[in-house]
Design a protein around this motif. Structure first.
Motif, PDB file in Angstrom:
ATOM      1  N   THR A  64     -58.426 -18.537 -28.464  1.00  0.00           N
ATOM      2  CA  THR A  64     -58.727 -19.470 -27.377  1.00  0.00           C
ATOM      3  C   THR A  64     -57.739 -20.627 -27.313  1.00  0.00           C
ATOM      4  N   VAL A  65     -56.987 -20.865 -28.383  1.00  0.00           N
ATOM      5  CA  VAL A  65     -56.000 -21.956 -28.367  1.00  0.00           C
ATOM      6  C   VAL A  65     -55.030 -21.765 -27.212  1.00  0.00           C
ATOM      7  N   VAL A  66     -54.508 -20.570 -27.061  1.00  0.00           N
ATOM      8  CA  VAL A  66     -53.534 -20.306 -26.007  1.00  0.00           C
ATOM      9  C   VAL A  66     -54.198 -20.397 -24.632  1.00  0.00           C
ATOM     10  N   GLY A  67     -55.389 -19.878 -24.513  1.00  0.00           N
ATOM     11  CA  GLY A  67     -56.074 -19.903 -23.225  1.00  0.00           C
ATOM     12  C   GLY A  67     -56.556 -21.280 -22.815  1.00  0.00           C
ATOM     13  N   ASP A  68     -57.019 -22.059 -23.778  1.00  0.00           N
ATOM     14  CA  ASP A  68     -57.596 -23.360 -23.469  1.00  0.00           C
ATOM     15  C   ASP A  68     -56.568 -24.482 -23.434  1.00  0.00           C
ATOM     16  N   ALA A  69     -55.486 -24.336 -24.138  1.00  0.00           N
ATOM     17  CA  ALA A  69     -54.478 -25.398 -24.215  1.00  0.00           C
ATOM     18  C   ALA A  69     -53.492 -25.231 -23.067  1.00  0.00           C
ATOM     19  N   THR A  70     -53.763 -25.885 -21.967  1.00  0.00           N
ATOM     20  CA  THR A  70     -52.928 -25.730 -20.781  1.00  0.00           C
ATOM     21  C   THR A  70     -51.809 -26.764 -20.696  1.00  0.00           C
ATOM     22  N   THR A  71     -51.830 -27.740 -21.596  1.00  0.00           N
ATOM     23  CA  THR A  71     -50.786 -28.768 -21.628  1.00  0.00           C
ATOM     24  C   THR A  71     -50.238 -28.877 -23.043  1.00  0.00           C
ATOM     25  N   PRO A  72     -49.052 -29.416 -23.194  1.00  0.00           N
ATOM     26  CA  PRO A  72     -48.515 -29.625 -24.537  1.00  0.00           C
ATOM     27  C   PRO A  72     -49.430 -30.495 -25.407  1.00  0.00           C
ATOM     28  N   ARG A  73     -50.046 -31.537 -24.827  1.00  0.00           N
ATOM     29  CA  ARG A  73     -50.951 -32.377 -25.612  1.00  0.00           C
ATOM     30  C   ARG A  73     -52.113 -31.552 -26.181  1.00  0.00           C
TER      31      ARG A  73
END
Length: 88
Positions: A64-73
């Motif tokens: 889910t990190v890749v799916g949920d992290a839509t910004t560099p922050r």
């Protein structure tokens, strides 16, 4: 050697190593809260980035990190949180 910090500079380096510079954009601007798609990185580039982080830092990131992290922050925060939990 296990590292416990992950910074925006680390993310930029790994993005460039894995996917190169995005077309029409760059990583030199203030990109912390810019969607990855707006700076030229798609889901495949982020999967490659996550894979490189896992190898370099000796961790396993939740899918889910890749799916949920839509910004560099969001990506940096997720990796940092994971590293802190692993170190504890």
């Amino acid at each position: 050697m296990s590292q416990t910090t992950f910074t925006l500079d680390d993310l930029k380096r790994i993005l460039l190593e894995g996917s190169g510079a995005p077309e029409g954009g760059g990583l030199d601007d203030d990109i912390l809260d810019t969607d990855f798609s707006d700076i030229g990185y798609d889901s495949l580039a982020l999967l490659e980035t996550a894979s490189r982080i896992e190898r370099e830092y000796g961790i396993e990131l939740d899918e889910t990190v890749v799916g949920d992290a839509t910004t560099p922050r969001a990506f940096v925060d997720a990796v940092t949180t994971h590293l802190a939990a692993t170190a504890a």
